[in-house]
Design a protein around this motif. Structure first.
Motif, PDB file in Angstrom:
ATOM      1  N   GLN A   1      -1.561  -6.348  -5.086  1.00  0.00           N
ATOM      2  CA  GLN A   1      -1.500  -5.463  -6.081  1.00  0.00           C
ATOM      3  C   GLN A   1      -2.154  -5.744  -7.318  1.00  0.00           C
ATOM      4  OE1 GLN A   1       3.008  -5.441  -6.726  1.00  0.00           O
ATOM      5  NE2 GLN A   1       2.819  -3.272  -6.688  1.00  0.00           N
ATOM      6  N   LYS A   2      -2.811  -4.616  -8.134  1.00  0.00           N
ATOM      7  CA  LYS A   2      -3.448  -5.102  -9.219  1.00  0.00           C
ATOM      8  C   LYS A   2      -2.589  -4.183 -10.287  1.00  0.00           C
ATOM      9  CE  LYS A   2      -8.301  -5.217  -8.054  1.00  0.00           C
ATOM     10  NZ  LYS A   2      -9.067  -6.054  -8.729  1.00  0.00           N
TER      11      LYS A   2
ATOM     12  N   TYR B   1      -1.693  -0.438  -5.184  1.00  0.00           N
ATOM     13  CA  TYR B   1      -1.751  -1.260  -3.912  1.00  0.00           C
ATOM     14  C   TYR B   1      -2.851  -1.278  -3.420  1.00  0.00           C
ATOM     15  CZ  TYR B   1       3.459  -0.927  -4.116  1.00  0.00           C
ATOM     16  OH  TYR B   1       4.782  -0.972  -4.521  1.00  0.00           O
ATOM     17  N   CYS B   2      -3.337  -2.641  -2.994  1.00  0.00           N
ATOM     18  CA  CYS B   2      -4.591  -2.713  -2.391  1.00  0.00           C
ATOM     19  C   CYS B   2      -4.444  -2.972  -1.050  1.00  0.00           C
ATOM     20  CB  CYS B   2      -5.396  -3.542  -3.144  1.00  0.00           C
ATOM     21  SG  CYS B   2      -5.479  -3.136  -4.939  1.00  0.00           S
TER      22      CYS B   2
ATOM     23  N   ARG C   1       1.860   1.860  -9.971  1.00  0.00           N
ATOM     24  CA  ARG C   1       1.457   0.889  -9.358  1.00  0.00           C
ATOM     25  C   ARG C   1       0.197   0.890  -8.739  1.00  0.00           C
ATOM     26  NH1 ARG C   1       7.041   1.186  -7.046  1.00  0.00           N
ATOM     27  NH2 ARG C   1       8.213  -0.235  -8.300  1.00  0.00           N
TER      28      ARG C   1
ATOM     29  N   ASP D   1      -3.248 -13.885  -7.779  1.00  0.00           N
ATOM     30  CA  ASP D   1      -3.197 -12.708  -8.698  1.00  0.00           C
ATOM     31  C   ASP D   1      -4.417 -12.746  -9.887  1.00  0.00           C
ATOM     32  OD1 ASP D   1      -0.846 -13.528  -7.371  1.00  0.00           O
ATOM     33  OD2 ASP D   1       0.412 -12.294  -8.825  1.00  0.00           O
TER      34      ASP D   1
END
Length: 175
Positions: free
Chosen positions: A71-72, A45-46, A43, A149
């Motif tokens: 998230q990316k 996470y940003c 995953r 997104d």
């Protein structure tokens, strides 16, 4: 014979792990070299609004609005190494591509309710990355109260360098 319940398996993205290498000819000199291992990406996470000047630039008050997470997708990564220049294509459906340099923290150990005292036990290493954003799509989604997104998680939106183990880098409290 055991059959998987999955219809098919997709490969999980991974990133090479670099380590410092010294040569016999110049023991004081060092360079980075790839290890035989790779770090699997599960995953991404940003953290948003964690950089004060950028929050102000984007019209937010960092003293009133807390940072947040997004998230990316793992397959949005593009590996960039010193030995090769990766071409990151300009994405479709945008006329305003923004970029931000990021410190990537590679987490290698599961955990919940992790104390500050034990947090570093979960960190494997670090990488440098670039957060690419389709800013025009993001602004439109925000106006409509929709998720953004598509503005953050498009193909090749997460260029990054190989992971360097934390023991190879000195990052202190003042960094």
């Amino acid at each position: 014979l055991t059959m998987s319940k999955l219809l098919f398996n997709l490969p999980r993205p991974s990133v090479p792990i670099f380590t410092r290498a010294t040569t016999d000819a110049a023991p004081a000199a060092s360079s980075w070299t790839a290890t035989p291992s790779e770090f699997p990406i599960h995953r991404i996470y940003c953290v948003g609004r964690n950089y004060r000047e950028h929050a102000i630039e984007m019209g937010h008050n960092p003293d009133r609005e807390l940072p947040f997470f997004f998230q990316k997708p793992a397959d949005a990564t593009v590996l960039c190494t010193p030995a090769s220049i990766s071409n990151v294509p300009y994405p479709m459906a945008t006329s305003s591509l923004h970029y931000e340099a990021e410190l990537i923290v590679a987490i290698s150990k599961d955990g919940r309710k992790i104390s500050a005292d034990t947090a570093m036990e979960h960190v494997y290493g670090y990488s440098l990355g670039c957060d690419l954003t389709k800013r025009d799509l993001q602004a439109e989604a925000k106006k409509m109260g929709r998720p953004w997104d598509a503005a953050k998680g498009f193909d090749s939106s997460c260029p990054l360098t190989p992971i360097i183990p934390k023991e190879e880098i000195k990052i202190g409290d003042d960094t």
